[in-house]
Design a protein around this motif. Structure first.
Motif, PDB file in Angstrom:
ATOM      1  N   VAL A   8      -8.533   2.475   6.561  1.00  0.00           N
ATOM      2  CA  VAL A   8      -8.543   1.457   7.618  1.00  0.00           C
ATOM      3  C   VAL A   8      -7.621   1.790   8.690  1.00  0.00           C
ATOM      4  O   VAL A   8      -6.381   1.720   8.586  1.00  0.00           O
ATOM      5  CB  VAL A   8      -7.700   0.348   6.607  1.00  0.00           C
ATOM      6  N   GLU A   9      -8.562   1.937   9.720  1.00  0.00           N
ATOM      7  CA  GLU A   9      -7.625   2.335  10.966  1.00  0.00           C
ATOM      8  C   GLU A   9      -8.508   1.768  12.193  1.00  0.00           C
ATOM      9  O   GLU A   9      -9.870   1.928  12.243  1.00  0.00           O
ATOM     10  CB  GLU A   9      -7.371   3.799  11.144  1.00  0.00           C
ATOM     11  N   ASP A  10      -7.822   0.848  13.305  1.00  0.00           N
ATOM     12  CA  ASP A  10      -8.742   0.272  14.152  1.00  0.00           C
ATOM     13  C   ASP A  10      -8.861   1.209  15.378  1.00  0.00           C
ATOM     14  O   ASP A  10      -9.539   0.964  16.198  1.00  0.00           O
ATOM     15  CB  ASP A  10      -8.009  -0.963  14.510  1.00  0.00           C
ATOM     16  N   LEU A  52      -4.293   3.120   4.813  1.00  0.00           N
ATOM     17  CA  LEU A  52      -4.176   1.906   5.510  1.00  0.00           C
ATOM     18  C   LEU A  52      -3.091   1.804   6.738  1.00  0.00           C
ATOM     19  O   LEU A  52      -1.932   2.148   6.544  1.00  0.00           O
ATOM     20  CB  LEU A  52      -3.478   0.711   4.543  1.00  0.00           C
ATOM     21  N   ASP A  53      -3.790   1.669   7.838  1.00  0.00           N
ATOM     22  CA  ASP A  53      -2.916   1.550   9.126  1.00  0.00           C
ATOM     23  C   ASP A  53      -2.231   0.332   9.090  1.00  0.00           C
ATOM     24  O   ASP A  53      -2.698  -0.927   8.539  1.00  0.00           O
ATOM     25  CB  ASP A  53      -3.927   1.692  10.302  1.00  0.00           C
ATOM     26  N   LEU A  54      -1.106   0.283   9.662  1.00  0.00           N
ATOM     27  CA  LEU A  54      -0.193  -1.111   9.408  1.00  0.00           C
ATOM     28  C   LEU A  54      -0.604  -2.325  10.518  1.00  0.00           C
ATOM     29  O   LEU A  54      -0.670  -3.373  10.224  1.00  0.00           O
ATOM     30  CB  LEU A  54       1.252  -0.536   9.803  1.00  0.00           C
ATOM     31  N   THR A 101       4.406   8.492   9.189  1.00  0.00           N
ATOM     32  CA  THR A 101       4.676   7.894  10.309  1.00  0.00           C
ATOM     33  C   THR A 101       3.995   8.841  11.648  1.00  0.00           C
ATOM     34  O   THR A 101       3.822   9.972  11.555  1.00  0.00           O
ATOM     35  CB  THR A 101       6.177   8.285  10.917  1.00  0.00           C
ATOM     36  N   LYS A 102       3.206   7.864  12.294  1.00  0.00           N
ATOM     37  CA  LYS A 102       2.201   8.473  13.635  1.00  0.00           C
ATOM     38  C   LYS A 102       3.215   8.967  14.544  1.00  0.00           C
ATOM     39  O   LYS A 102       4.474   8.236  15.003  1.00  0.00           O
ATOM     40  CB  LYS A 102       1.537   7.356  14.247  1.00  0.00           C
ATOM     41  N   PRO A 103       2.925  10.180  15.262  1.00  0.00           N
ATOM     42  CA  PRO A 103       1.718  10.957  14.954  1.00  0.00           C
ATOM     43  C   PRO A 103       2.222  11.999  13.662  1.00  0.00           C
ATOM     44  O   PRO A 103       3.190  12.341  13.578  1.00  0.00           O
ATOM     45  CB  PRO A 103       1.680  11.881  16.145  1.00  0.00           C
TER      46      PRO A 103
HETATM   47 CA    CA Z   1      -3.682   0.350  14.564  1.00  0.00          CA
END
Ligand code: CA
Length: 235
Positions: A8-10, A52-54, A101-103
């Motif tokens: 799940v990533e937009d 899952l992206d926050l 944590t991105k990246p």
């Molecule tokens: Ca996002």
């Protein structure tokens, strides 16, 4: 069978990279970019892991995770862009199993994915062994398992805490699946002939049980109220 991962990533390019790399490792991957769609996909797909992206459009990763936690025990690996959200992500509030944590590098992601899948596999094997010990003493309804030998109830692969009378009531209902049971009959059989109390005792215990075993206690699908009668266990 390959394990299934829901991504799940937009952000389109990151979504694509994640899906590509996970597929390359041999996983079956479904990728979505929206919180509502993620919930639908998770329910349909019953994946082995959710990445899952926050920050998502619609409902965010916090909310998605909170809702899914009530329905399934699928491990959730959360992706966050901000360090200061980590406490909320892994804390009781949301209950993600791990975070990045991105990246982050694909190597790092893959290591986390494998660790979570391995852990989930071990839990499944452990539960399978438990249930295999006494197959005749086990009653299962989809994600709900009653182990009579251990007087233990498993919901969504995790043990459920029940008071003794809640357990006995659930077992009695389960043994009479599909039958309409009057309050009086339930009271007599679960609480006994000499119990001093009234049928409201049954209602109270049914309410407690629903809070523990129903996906939505306000709209019960397992313990059904029969108008003017009593209760019926649907499984
Ligand atoms: Ca996002």
């Amino acid at each position: 069978m390959p394990e299934t991962i829901l991504v799940v990533e937009d952000e389109p390019s990151l979504q694509e990279t994640l899906a590509y790399n996970l597929k390359k490792e041999g996983y079956t991957v479904e990728a979505v970019g929206d919180g509502m769609v993620a919930l639908e996909s998770a329910r349909r797909l019953k994946p082995d892991l959710i990445v899952l992206d926050l920050m998502l459009p619609g409902i965010d990763g916090f909310e998605v995770c909170r809702i899914l936690r009530k329905e399934m025990n699928t491990p959730v690996l959360m992706l966050t862009a901000r360090d200061d959200e980590i406490d909320r992500v892994v804390g009781l509030e949301v209950g993600a199993d791990d975070y990045l944590t991105k990246p982050f590098s694909m190597r790092e992601l893959m290591a986390r994915v494998k660790a979570q899948l391995r852990r989930a596999r071990l839990i499944r094997e452990e539960l399978w062994k438990l249930s295999a010990e006494t197959p005749q003493e086990k009653i299962s309804f989809d994600n709900l398992v009653i182990n009579q030998t251990r007087r233990e109830v498993i919901l969504n692969e995790g043990p459920l805490k029940l008071k003794p009378k809640e357990y006995e009531l659930l077992l009695f209902l389960a043994e009479h699946r599909g039958q309409m049971l009057s309050r009086g009959f339930i009271l007599e059989r679960v609480w006994g002939w000499d119990y001093i109390g009234d049928s409201r005792t049954v209602d109270v215990h049914v309410r407690w049980l629903r809070q523990k075993i129903e996906a939505d206690p306000g709209k019960p699908e397992r313990i059904i109220t029969v108008r003017g009668g009593g209760y019926r266990f649907e499984g």
